[in-house]
Each structure stands twice: as structure tokens, then as C-alpha cells.
Design a protein around this motif. Structure first.
Motif, PDB file in Angstrom:
ATOM      1  N   SER A 284      -0.301   4.328  -2.218  1.00 12.74           N
ATOM      2  CA  SER A 284      -1.694   4.696  -1.918  1.00 12.74           C
ATOM      3  C   SER A 284      -1.764   5.325  -0.616  1.00 12.74           C
ATOM      4  CB  SER A 284      -2.445   3.646  -2.107  1.00 12.74           C
ATOM      5  OG  SER A 284      -2.410   2.587  -1.271  1.00 12.74           O
ATOM      6  N   ARG A 285      -0.856   4.786   0.423  1.00 13.22           N
ATOM      7  CA  ARG A 285      -0.954   5.200   1.519  1.00 13.22           C
ATOM      8  C   ARG A 285      -0.049   6.506   1.975  1.00 13.22           C
ATOM      9  NH1 ARG A 285      -2.453   2.265   6.213  1.00 13.22           N
ATOM     10  NH2 ARG A 285      -2.547   3.857   8.183  1.00 13.22           N
TER      11      ARG A 285
ATOM     12  N   ASN B  64       0.897  -1.267  -0.002  1.00 15.73           N
ATOM     13  CA  ASN B  64       0.052   0.074   0.006  1.00 15.73           C
ATOM     14  C   ASN B  64       0.999   1.207   0.084  1.00 15.73           C
ATOM     15  OD1 ASN B  64       0.845   0.568   2.701  1.00 15.73           O
ATOM     16  ND2 ASN B  64      -0.997  -0.014   3.665  1.00 15.73           N
TER      17      ASN B  64
END
Length: 694
Positions: free
Chosen positions: A375-376, A372
């Protein structure tokens, strides 16, 4: 009337301050250079120094004059101005062209300081430099060689032409040394050599055998028939090496003789001949370090020159455009430009290390995983957080108060003592230098001209942080999930961060520089290119290979693959870009002949040059000499058919042995065993794709 000496002295005096300040800045950046002695020279003196390889005196030989005339013509027609030349020595000697502008002189000085750091700290230069308490002492050693060879040439019992002929022969083979070993490592017969113009026969294994035969008191007939020269040569220590010997010059020095045309036989060399061979071979080892690290060394010097001249404003506002033009010409030179390639590779090393450090910290943030990551983590926020502190980025008179606050808080990025002195001067509160006075360290505290004096190395590292440069702000976006997963595997029992800001705050801004310094110590051009010419580097730099198409009769782009580009560059730098030739046998066919082997790597020898070089080898061996190699032969009919099909013809690799015995170079078939010994093990520098259409 113009007094050249007065003008040169005035020019040199004007460079005292830039040289002193450049040294202080270099050391503050973390460089540890040899001391440098600067000299200002005119065009003719510079051309002479270049001809001599950066030294003021060399042994007598015709090639120095040839080099001088070539450089003089280039200089006259504007085909390559030399701004400076610096030699690898302790202290180093740097010669600056008097016609350089003030901006050019400053650029040259910063460039030289980085060269001197590379000389002092790179292990490949250390192979020559690590020579006891005196260090390299190169200028003295080369001058001593010049005196010794000149004295030999002036001796009434020595033919001067014979001295020059011997220097010609050794110079033709100066790259056939073991560049990976110290200068004395490959010697198997110890004689005074360079140290004196004598040779002690007791150290020669052949001389020891001859002495024992003399003790037998044999008749001349028995001695001639049983213990002839071939028998003696076959028993010389090391004459039949178990493994190929890479230092051909050392082998020829230890076991070679001189051909005597009067007797038609090989005879022992005169002691002076061994002295000349040792001197020229020693100098080949001295220059080997420069040949092995040309890309690294020039790239290193160019990188730190750009940091000092551009990043730290060492070029004043009225000099910056001149410097920018200077740098653009250096980096824009056509062909395989070691300055440009080296500069870009060093920047790539720095970028990779800095990026790895940031990713290491971000993967420790709670909830962030390789899956992630993109996206994180808000990478725009990370880029903003990585920007240097405003007072660090703009260090100078306008930020003194902010820097003072940071210093009071114990910030390691700020030189608290320097800030305090600068404030004292600004506020006129005493304790600082007045007009014509100097600060406590002997320098005027001019933070307008030299704002870097207010910062420590940590502060300078943040000020020049690679991920804060506009061209690299998006570098974190280029990291693949696979790369993130690989790096995450090595995060064991790590501390965690609650926020991205906390993680970025813990980033070591000097990580890129630290990695550069580590690489600078241990690599040469071959290992440097092999390790850091990555897919990303090739893709972003638009590198490609080209090959000659026999079918089309022209060169064409062959590949943009990183492995292919790397192979081609490695070919240019392995063994100084020269064919690798080793000693295979010193008693070939049990006749005392020398057999050399060309390490075939898919690239054939220039056979005309090989034939001429073999004649030089004969002069150092004194008996027949042989060279084994592999050539690729093409059938004319196959070439025509391949051209009609739009394909490349298939060549046939054929082993061949060239022999020279003092008459003509002859060609012979090569036996299968020797051909197998010299064939490459899976190394092929041909990057033409299989489906390449002509």
C-alpha cells in the motif's frame, strides 16, 4: 567441380569475425570460457562426431557404428539436425555444420562460448578437469585410449573378440560410478592401469597373501584344502566393504577376476584386461559431468545466446527472423526439453535475485514495512525507475553524445575509451581508425553493428535488467507478506533511504547475473532443480506430473504440486536417471560371490534389463554375482476390485535376489536384513494422490 576443402576454408574464414566478436562480448558480459577452436564440417563428418561423442577418434567398438547409422537416419529424414557439437576440453573444440545459415552459425558460436564458460567454471566438470597443469586434456586422453585399446586388439596373443566382449561388459556398467568423486578417488588397489599395459602384483593384497603362503612351503593338498580360493578372496582388502560402495566399476576393477570356462574357475585377469577397464571407466568419468549438468549447461548456453543474439543484436536485421525460428525450434522440442527447462530455471534464478535486491532496498525506505509494503510503495513508479537510462538502452551511433556526457562524469556503465574512439571516427578528428585500419585494440570500431562495445558490464547489466523486461515488470506484485517479513528479519543496522527513488537508484542491476554465476559454479542438475524449482516456477510454467493408472489402464495427470513435480524431475536426473546400484558384499555367503544392492526408491527395476546386466557383471567378477532389489507385486483379484471401486490397487513390496553363475539367472527370496539395507528412507517418487479416482 566443387572443391570441398576450398569451400570449407571459405566458410571457416567467414566465421573468424563472428567468433572473435562473440568471444569479446561474452567476456564483457562476465563469462570466462575456455579457448575455443572452431571447425566447419559436412553432414557426414558431423554424424561421425556425434557417434563418437564429440571427438574425432575413439577406441574400436561396434557401438560407434550403430550410433553413426542412427544419427545418419535422423539427419536424412529431418528428425533432428545437429547445428553443432562441442566438447569439454581446454581448449574446447566446436564443430559447426557447414550447411548452417549465417544466422545459425552466429547463434551456434554464441551458444558454444557459453558452454565453454560452463565447462571451465562448473565444479562438477572440475572433478575430471582438475588433473594438474595440463587440465582435462580430454582429446589427447581419449585418443591415447583409442590407440592403446586398438594396439591390444591387434596383438597376436589377444583374441579381438575378447577385447570387444570386455568393452561391452564395462560399457554396460559405465553409469555405476561414484559421480560425486574424482575419477581416481574410489580406487582401493593402485596399479598402473591406463598408464601402462602391465600390472604390479605387489600392490595387490591377495597377491601378497599368496606370496606369504608360498613361503610356508606347504604341500599342494594342504594348500588346496585350507587356503583355497574362497579363503583367499574373503581376505582381500576391501572385499567386504563396511559401507555400500557406489563405484561398482572400481570395485570390479580392483577385486574382479575372469571366468575360465576350461577350468570352471575364476582366474586372474591378464594385464591388458585391466588396462581396457581403466580406459573405459576413465571415459565414463569424463562424460559424467555432461550427464550431471545437462539442464544447467544447455539452459546456461541458451540464456546467454539469447542475450547476445537477440538482446545485443548479434543477429543482424536480415538474420533475426532466421534466428528467431532457430530458437523457437530449440525451445519447442517435445518431451522433457533440457534447453527450455534450463533456460526458464536460469531466468527464474535471475528474477529471484534481482527481486530480492530491489525489495531489500525498498524495505529500507523510511516508513516502509512488510505490513504496508504493497500500500505504501507505488510499484508502477518503481517499475518506471528501474527502466534503463535511455542512452544505455539505445547505445549506438545516435546516443554517442549522451554516452560521452556520462563518460565525462565518470559513469561506470560506459566504456569511456570506446566512446572516445567512436567519436573520433564519427567526427573525422584523427586518432581513430580510417578505412581498412583498426582501433587500438585491433578491432574496427563499428558501433552500428556492435553497440555493446560502448558499454561496460555494468551498462550491459542495466540494459538487460530482468525486471525491466515486459514479462517481468509485475514481478514485485507477486511477493507475499510472509516473504517480505522473512526478508526483513535479516536487515540489521541498515542504512535508510528517504525516498523510493533514492532506494531504487542504489539497486545493483547486476545482482541477478551475480547470483547466476554463483549457482553456475557449484550446482548440478539435481541440486539446481531441488533449490530453484519453486511453487512460483511450477505455477507460472504450468508444470504437472502424470502417473500410470492400473485401474484405468492409461496415464493421467496426477499432481500440479511443486513438491511432486520436483520429485519427478529429481528421479529423472538422480544418478543420470538410472537405478542406483551399490556394492554390498564382495564375499557374499562367504563364497567369494558378489552382492550388489539396488537402492529402491519406490520405482522398481526393469527386471529384464537387470538380468542381462547381471551377466555383464559376471564377466568382470568371474564368480557368481547377485543383485538384491525390491519389486511391487499386484494381486489380479485386487486389481479388479480396485477398478470396480474406482481406486488404485495396493501393491505389496517384496524383496528378491537375482543370481547369475554363468548358466541361467535364478531368482531367490531376499533376507530381511539386506532388504532393510536397500529400502528407501522416506523417498517415494509416486505422486498419485490418495483420492485419485480411476
Amino acid at each position: 567441380m566443387r572443391d570441398d576443402r576450398v569451400e570449407a576454408k571459405r566458410e571457416a574464414d567467414a566465421l573468424d569475425e563472428p567468433a572473435r566478436e562473440a568471444r569479446e562480448l561474452a567476456e564483457r558480459l562476465g563469462l570466462a570460457p575456455y579457448p575455443v577452436r572452431y571447425w566447419v564440417v559436412d553432414h557426414d563428418q558431423m554424424n561421425e562426431l556425434i557417434a563418437y561423442g564429440g571427438f574425432q577418434r575413439r577406441y574400436p567398438h561396434w557401438r560407434w557404428g550403430m550410433n553413426y547409422e542412427r544419427q545418419k537416419k535422423k539427419d536424412r529424414h529431418g528428425l533432428g539436425k545437429a547445428f553443432e557439437i562441442v566438447n569439454n576440453d581446454d581448449p574446447a573444440h566446436a564443430f559447426l555444420q557447414e550447411s548452417n545459415s549465417a544466422a545459425d552459425q552466429k547463434a551456434v558460436i554464441t551458444h558454444v562460448e557459453a558452454h565453454a564458460d560452463f565447462f571451465a567454471n562448473n565444479e562438477w566438470f572440475g572433478l575430471y578437469a582438475d588433473r594438474g597443469e595440463d587440465g582435462p586434456n580430454a582429446a589427447a586422453r581419449l585418443e591415447r585410449n583409442a590407440d592403446r585399446i586398438a594396439a591390444i586388439a591387434d596383438r597376436p596373443d589377444v583374441d579381438r573378440d575378447e577385447v570387444e566382449r570386455l568393452v561391452d561388459a564395462v560399457s554396460a556398467l559405465e553409469d555405476t560410478i561414484d559421480q560425486h568423486s574424482p575419477v581416481d578417488a574410489a580406487r582401493s588397489v593402485e596399479e598402473p592401469g591406463v598408464a601402462a599395459d602391465v600390472s604390479d602384483g605387489d600392490d595387490d593384497p591377495l597377491a601378497a597373501i599368496e606370496a606369504r603362503i608360498d613361503d610356508l612351503d606347504l604341500s599342494e593338498e594342504v594348500r588346496r584344502d585350507v587356503f583355497d580360493d574362497e579363503w583367499l578372496e574373503a581376505r582381500g582388502e576391501g572385499i567386504e566393504p563396511e559401507e555400500p560402495r557406489p563405484d561398482v566399476l572400481a570395485f570390479l576393477r580392483d577385486h574382479g577376476k575372469r571366468y575360465d570356462p576350461d577350468s570352471g574357475k575364476a582366474v586372474d585377469r591378464e594385464p591388458w584386461e585391466t588396462t581396457v577397464i581403466d580406459a573405459v571407466r576413465e571415459e565414463a568419468y569424463y562424460f559424467a559431468g555432461q550427464k550431471q549438468t545437462k539442464v544447467m549447461n544447455e539452459g546456461w548456453a541458451t540464456y546467454w545466446e539469447s542475450v547476445m543474439m537477440g538482446g545485443e543484436g548479434f543477429a543482424g536485421p536480415d538474420e533475426f527472423l532466421t534466428y528467431a525460428d532457430h530458437m523457437s525450434r530449440v525451445l519447442g522440442s517435445p518431451g522433457l526439453n533440457p534447453y527450455k527447462l534450463g533456460f526458464e530455471l536460469w531466468t527464474h534464478v535471475e528474477l529471484r535475485a534481482a527481486r530480492r535486491e530491489v525489495i531489500d532496498k525498498l524495505l529500507r525506505v523510511e516508513g516502509v514495512t512488510p505490513e504496508n509494503f504493497h500500500s505504501r510503495v507505488d510499484l508502477d513508479e518503481v517499475a518506471d525507475l528501474l527502466e534503463p537510462h535511455p542512452a544505455i538502452a539505445g547505445a549506438g551511433p545516435a546516443t554517442l553524445d549522451e554516452l560521452a556526457d556520462l563518460a565525462a562524469a565518470g559513469d561506470p556503465r560506459v566504456d569511456a575509451e570506446a566512446v572516445d574512439r567512436a567519436l573520433s571516427v564519427r567526427d573525422g578528428s584523427g586518432g581513430g581508425p580510417g578505412e581498412g585500419e583498426t582501433g587500438g585494440d585491433g578491432d574496427e570500431m563499428d558501433v552500428e553493428r556492435y553497440p555493446w562495445k560502448l558499454l561496460t558490464r555494468d551498462g550491459l547489466a542495466e540494459r538487460h535488467y530482468v525486471l525491466s523486461r515486459p514479462e517481468h515488470r509485475g514481478a514485485l506484485r507477486n511477493v507475499s507478506r510472509e516473504a517480505l517479513e522473512e526478508q526483513a528479519r535479516y536487515l540489521f543496522d541498515v542504512d535508510r533511504y528517504e525516498t523510493v527513488a533514492a532506494a531504487v537508484d542504489d539497486v545493483d542491476r547486476a545482482a541477478g547475473w551475480e547470483r547466476m554465476f554463483e549457482v553456475r559454479e557449484s550446482h548440478n542438475d539435481v541440486t539446481f532443480i531441488d533449490a530453484y524449482l519453486t511453487d512460483e516456477f511450477v505455477r507460472e510454467g504450468n508444470y504437472f506430473t502424470y502417473e500410470y493408472s492400473r485401474a484405468a489402464g492409461e496415464h493421467r495427470v496426477a499432481s500440479v504440486d511443486a513438491d511432486d513435480v520436483r520429485k519427478k524431475l529429481l528421479l529423472r536426473f538422480t544418478n543420470f536417471g538410472k537405478p542406483t546400484v551399490v556394492v554390498l558384499d564382495g564375499n557374499f555367503r562367504n563364497r567369494g560371490e558378489l552382492l550388489l544392492g539396488h537402492r529402491y526408491n519406490g520405482v522398481a527395476l526393469d527386471e529384464e534389463s537387470a538380468r542381462e546386466t547381471l551377466k555383464r557383471v559376471f564377466e568382470l567378477w568371474g564368480r557368481p554375482v547377485n543383485l538384491a532389489t525390491i519389486r511391487v507385486e499386484y494381486d489380479d483379484g485386487e486389481v479388479r476390485r480396485a477398478k470396480r471401486r474406482g481406486e488404485e490397487p495396493e501393491g505389496t513390496e517384496v524383496g528378491v535376489r537375482f543370481q547369475y553363475d554363468g548358466g541361467e539367472v535364478t531368482e531367490h527370496d531376499l533376507d530381511a536384513e539386506t532388504e532393510a539395507r536397500i529400502a528407501a528412507d522416506g523417498v517415494d517418487y509416486d505422486t498419485k494422490p490418495d483420492d485419485w479416482l480411476a
